[in-house]
Design a protein around this motif. Structure first.
Motif, PDB file in Angstrom:
ATOM      1  N   VAL A 134      42.645  31.160  37.971  1.00 30.62           N
ATOM      2  CA  VAL A 134      41.400  30.896  38.697  1.00 30.62           C
ATOM      3  C   VAL A 134      41.535  31.353  40.146  1.00 30.62           C
ATOM      4  O   VAL A 134      40.638  32.010  40.689  1.00 30.62           O
ATOM      5  CB  VAL A 134      41.033  29.392  38.625  1.00 30.62           C
ATOM      6  CG1 VAL A 134      39.854  29.072  39.523  1.00 30.62           C
ATOM      7  CG2 VAL A 134      40.725  28.997  37.193  1.00 30.62           C
ATOM      8  N   ILE A 135      42.651  31.038  40.772  1.00 32.44           N
ATOM      9  CA  ILE A 135      42.860  31.426  42.174  1.00 32.44           C
ATOM     10  C   ILE A 135      42.872  32.946  42.312  1.00 32.44           C
ATOM     11  O   ILE A 135      42.267  33.502  43.230  1.00 32.44           O
ATOM     12  CB  ILE A 135      44.166  30.803  42.711  1.00 32.44           C
ATOM     13  CG1 ILE A 135      43.980  29.293  42.848  1.00 32.44           C
ATOM     14  CG2 ILE A 135      44.575  31.423  44.032  1.00 32.44           C
ATOM     15  CD1 ILE A 135      45.262  28.532  43.092  1.00 32.44           C
ATOM     16  N   SER A 136      43.554  33.634  41.378  1.00 35.17           N
ATOM     17  CA  SER A 136      43.586  35.103  41.429  1.00 35.17           C
ATOM     18  C   SER A 136      42.185  35.683  41.354  1.00 35.17           C
ATOM     19  O   SER A 136      41.855  36.625  42.077  1.00 35.17           O
ATOM     20  CB  SER A 136      44.422  35.656  40.276  1.00 35.17           C
ATOM     21  OG  SER A 136      45.747  35.250  40.382  1.00 35.17           O
ATOM     22  N   ILE A 137      41.370  35.120  40.491  1.00 35.10           N
ATOM     23  CA  ILE A 137      39.992  35.617  40.335  1.00 35.10           C
ATOM     24  C   ILE A 137      39.161  35.276  41.564  1.00 35.10           C
ATOM     25  O   ILE A 137      38.448  36.131  42.099  1.00 35.10           O
ATOM     26  CB  ILE A 137      39.361  35.050  39.049  1.00 35.10           C
ATOM     27  CG1 ILE A 137      40.081  35.625  37.826  1.00 35.10           C
ATOM     28  CG2 ILE A 137      37.874  35.362  38.985  1.00 35.10           C
ATOM     29  CD1 ILE A 137      39.694  34.978  36.515  1.00 35.10           C
ATOM     30  N   LEU A 138      39.251  34.027  42.025  1.00 37.46           N
ATOM     31  CA  LEU A 138      38.445  33.599  43.172  1.00 37.46           C
ATOM     32  C   LEU A 138      38.779  34.393  44.440  1.00 37.46           C
ATOM     33  O   LEU A 138      37.903  34.658  45.259  1.00 37.46           O
ATOM     34  CB  LEU A 138      38.634  32.106  43.427  1.00 37.46           C
ATOM     35  CG  LEU A 138      38.056  31.156  42.380  1.00 37.46           C
ATOM     36  CD1 LEU A 138      38.374  29.711  42.751  1.00 37.46           C
ATOM     37  CD2 LEU A 138      36.564  31.344  42.214  1.00 37.46           C
ATOM     38  N   GLN A 139      40.044  34.765  44.612  1.00 39.46           N
ATOM     39  CA  GLN A 139      40.433  35.506  45.811  1.00 39.46           C
ATOM     40  C   GLN A 139      39.827  36.900  45.868  1.00 39.46           C
ATOM     41  O   GLN A 139      39.738  37.490  46.932  1.00 39.46           O
ATOM     42  CB  GLN A 139      41.960  35.603  45.896  1.00 39.46           C
ATOM     43  CG  GLN A 139      42.595  34.288  46.296  1.00 39.46           C
ATOM     44  CD  GLN A 139      44.107  34.348  46.304  1.00 39.46           C
ATOM     45  OE1 GLN A 139      44.714  35.155  45.604  1.00 39.46           O
ATOM     46  NE2 GLN A 139      44.719  33.488  47.099  1.00 39.46           N
ATOM     47  N   ARG A 140      39.382  37.433  44.736  1.00 38.40           N
ATOM     48  CA  ARG A 140      38.786  38.759  44.716  1.00 38.40           C
ATOM     49  C   ARG A 140      37.261  38.718  44.600  1.00 38.40           C
ATOM     50  O   ARG A 140      36.625  39.756  44.539  1.00 38.40           O
ATOM     51  CB  ARG A 140      39.385  39.570  43.577  1.00 38.40           C
ATOM     52  CG  ARG A 140      40.815  39.976  43.882  1.00 38.40           C
ATOM     53  CD  ARG A 140      41.367  40.921  42.865  1.00 38.40           C
ATOM     54  NE  ARG A 140      42.647  41.469  43.227  1.00 38.40           N
ATOM     55  CZ  ARG A 140      43.791  40.810  43.210  1.00 38.40           C
ATOM     56  NH1 ARG A 140      43.821  39.538  42.889  1.00 38.40           N
ATOM     57  NH2 ARG A 140      44.922  41.409  43.540  1.00 38.40           N
ATOM     58  N   MET A 141      36.698  37.522  44.547  1.00 36.54           N
ATOM     59  CA  MET A 141      35.248  37.384  44.462  1.00 36.54           C
ATOM     60  C   MET A 141      34.634  37.304  45.857  1.00 36.54           C
ATOM     61  O   MET A 141      35.332  37.069  46.846  1.00 36.54           O
ATOM     62  CB  MET A 141      34.879  36.119  43.664  1.00 36.54           C
ATOM     63  CG  MET A 141      35.152  36.211  42.185  1.00 36.54           C
ATOM     64  SD  MET A 141      34.864  34.680  41.292  1.00 36.54           S
ATOM     65  CE  MET A 141      33.135  34.401  41.573  1.00 36.54           C
ATOM     66  N   ASP A 142      33.304  37.474  45.920  1.00 37.59           N
ATOM     67  CA  ASP A 142      32.584  37.315  47.177  1.00 37.59           C
ATOM     68  C   ASP A 142      32.684  35.863  47.627  1.00 37.59           C
ATOM     69  O   ASP A 142      32.591  34.934  46.814  1.00 37.59           O
ATOM     70  CB  ASP A 142      31.106  37.681  47.005  1.00 37.59           C
ATOM     71  CG  ASP A 142      30.910  39.155  46.732  1.00 37.59           C
ATOM     72  OD1 ASP A 142      31.790  39.953  47.112  1.00 37.59           O
ATOM     73  OD2 ASP A 142      29.871  39.502  46.131  1.00 37.59           O
ATOM     74  N   GLU A 143      32.840  35.669  48.952  1.00 34.11           N
ATOM     75  CA  GLU A 143      33.020  34.323  49.488  1.00 34.11           C
ATOM     76  C   GLU A 143      31.834  33.407  49.189  1.00 34.11           C
ATOM     77  O   GLU A 143      32.007  32.228  48.881  1.00 34.11           O
ATOM     78  CB  GLU A 143      33.262  34.396  50.995  1.00 34.11           C
ATOM     79  CG  GLU A 143      34.589  35.028  51.339  1.00 34.11           C
ATOM     80  CD  GLU A 143      34.775  35.214  52.836  1.00 34.11           C
ATOM     81  OE1 GLU A 143      33.912  34.782  53.624  1.00 34.11           O
ATOM     82  OE2 GLU A 143      35.798  35.797  53.211  1.00 34.11           O
ATOM     83  N   SER A 144      30.631  33.945  49.270  1.00 37.93           N
ATOM     84  CA  SER A 144      29.455  33.106  49.011  1.00 37.93           C
ATOM     85  C   SER A 144      29.440  32.633  47.560  1.00 37.93           C
ATOM     86  O   SER A 144      29.097  31.485  47.269  1.00 37.93           O
ATOM     87  CB  SER A 144      28.173  33.871  49.336  1.00 37.93           C
ATOM     88  OG  SER A 144      28.085  35.025  48.518  1.00 37.93           O
ATOM     89  N   GLN A 145      29.834  33.499  46.664  1.00 37.17           N
ATOM     90  CA  GLN A 145      29.877  33.127  45.241  1.00 37.17           C
ATOM     91  C   GLN A 145      31.000  32.119  44.990  1.00 37.17           C
ATOM     92  O   GLN A 145      30.822  31.167  44.237  1.00 37.17           O
ATOM     93  CB  GLN A 145      30.079  34.385  44.383  1.00 37.17           C
ATOM     94  CG  GLN A 145      30.039  34.148  42.900  1.00 37.17           C
ATOM     95  CD  GLN A 145      28.638  33.970  42.351  1.00 37.17           C
ATOM     96  OE1 GLN A 145      27.664  33.909  43.076  1.00 37.17           O
ATOM     97  NE2 GLN A 145      28.549  33.867  41.045  1.00 37.17           N
ATOM     98  N   VAL A 146      32.146  32.301  45.657  1.00 38.57           N
ATOM     99  CA  VAL A 146      33.275  31.379  45.491  1.00 38.57           C
ATOM    100  C   VAL A 146      32.884  29.982  45.950  1.00 38.57           C
ATOM    101  O   VAL A 146      33.183  28.988  45.288  1.00 38.57           O
ATOM    102  CB  VAL A 146      34.517  31.885  46.266  1.00 38.57           C
ATOM    103  CG1 VAL A 146      35.608  30.831  46.281  1.00 38.57           C
ATOM    104  CG2 VAL A 146      35.043  33.167  45.662  1.00 38.57           C
ATOM    105  N   SER A 147      32.179  29.892  47.075  1.00 39.04           N
ATOM    106  CA  SER A 147      31.789  28.576  47.581  1.00 39.04           C
ATOM    107  C   SER A 147      30.855  27.874  46.601  1.00 39.04           C
ATOM    108  O   SER A 147      30.967  26.662  46.384  1.00 39.04           O
ATOM    109  CB  SER A 147      31.134  28.701  48.955  1.00 39.04           C
ATOM    110  OG  SER A 147      29.935  29.445  48.867  1.00 39.04           O
ATOM    111  N   GLN A 148      29.971  28.618  45.991  1.00 36.13           N
ATOM    112  CA  GLN A 148      29.054  28.019  45.019  1.00 36.13           C
ATOM    113  C   GLN A 148      29.787  27.599  43.742  1.00 36.13           C
ATOM    114  O   GLN A 148      29.485  26.554  43.169  1.00 36.13           O
ATOM    115  CB  GLN A 148      27.933  28.990  44.682  1.00 36.13           C
ATOM    116  CG  GLN A 148      26.996  29.243  45.846  1.00 36.13           C
ATOM    117  CD  GLN A 148      25.945  30.286  45.516  1.00 36.13           C
ATOM    118  OE1 GLN A 148      25.884  30.796  44.400  1.00 36.13           O
ATOM    119  NE2 GLN A 148      25.102  30.601  46.487  1.00 36.13           N
ATOM    120  N   VAL A 149      30.762  28.387  43.333  1.00 36.76           N
ATOM    121  CA  VAL A 149      31.528  28.051  42.130  1.00 36.76           C
ATOM    122  C   VAL A 149      32.382  26.821  42.392  1.00 36.76           C
ATOM    123  O   VAL A 149      32.457  25.912  41.556  1.00 36.76           O
ATOM    124  CB  VAL A 149      32.408  29.244  41.680  1.00 36.76           C
ATOM    125  CG1 VAL A 149      33.384  28.826  40.596  1.00 36.76           C
ATOM    126  CG2 VAL A 149      31.540  30.390  41.186  1.00 36.76           C
TER     127      VAL A 149
END
Length: 189
Positions: A134-149
């Motif tokens: 999960v961390i590996s995926i979240l680190q490569r996602m857009d920050e706005s999307q990560v905050s919502q997830v």
């Protein structure tokens, strides 16, 4: 009009059935049709026909050659299996870099996929995964999307993931697999 269509349909069915019965009872020679019309080259039908044998070769000879080749391959495999493989340090490093690059590519692709999802759906899927993935995926996602997830996660899990991301802890799963004689934490047993 309806009577004419019914008669035409019955005739069509009789012709098709006759064709298949002719093939079944070997009245129609499919091998000759295959050679004459090149049926083996057709896109869908070609799967059911074999390329004809060229002059001078027989199908029995080809079968014997294939059998001998398989036997030779098995002997060669047996010889190669008995020898231990020795890799140099450079080869090991090269393979490690290739594996890491492939993993990075897979994670980036997953991150793009999760970026396209709705945060609720992404969180539902990610919630069942291991923290490191999960961390590996979240680190490569857009920050706005990560905050919502992250807001969709259980608060304890979101806090734990955030803490690990903040500390920048190395991934436990892929980076350092335990060596023989070591436990999961890397300490001697």
């Amino acid at each position: 009009m309806l009577k004419f269509l019914l008669i035409a349909l019955v005739l069509f069915i009789i012709i098709i059935a006759g064709f298949f019965l002719g093939i079944y009872f070997r009245i129609i020679d499919t091998n000759e049709a295959n050679e004459k019309y090149g049926l083996y080259e057709l896109p869908i039908i070609g799967e059911y026909f074999v390329r004809p044998v060229e002059d001078g070769e027989s199908s029995v000879d080809e079968a014997e050659k294939r059998t001998e080749t398989k036997k030779d391959d098995k002997k060669a495999d047996a010889k190669t299996k008995s020898k231990p493989v020795v890799l140099s340090k450079e080869e090991i490093e090269k393979q490690t870099k290739e594996r890491q690059a492939a993993e990075k590519k897979r994670v980036s692709k997953l991150a793009r996929l999760y970026n396209e999802m709705k945060p609720e759906e992404a969180a539902k899927i990610l919630e069942s995964m291991d923290d490191d993935i999960v961390i590996s995926i979240l680190q490569r996602m857009d920050e706005s999307q990560v905050s919502q997830v992250l807001t969709k996660f259980d608060t304890d899990r979101a806090a734990n993931i955030t803490k690990i991301m903040y500390n920048g802890a190395p991934k436990r799963v892929m980076q350092n697999p335990p060596q023989p004689g070591q436990n999961q934490s890397g300490n001697p047993e």
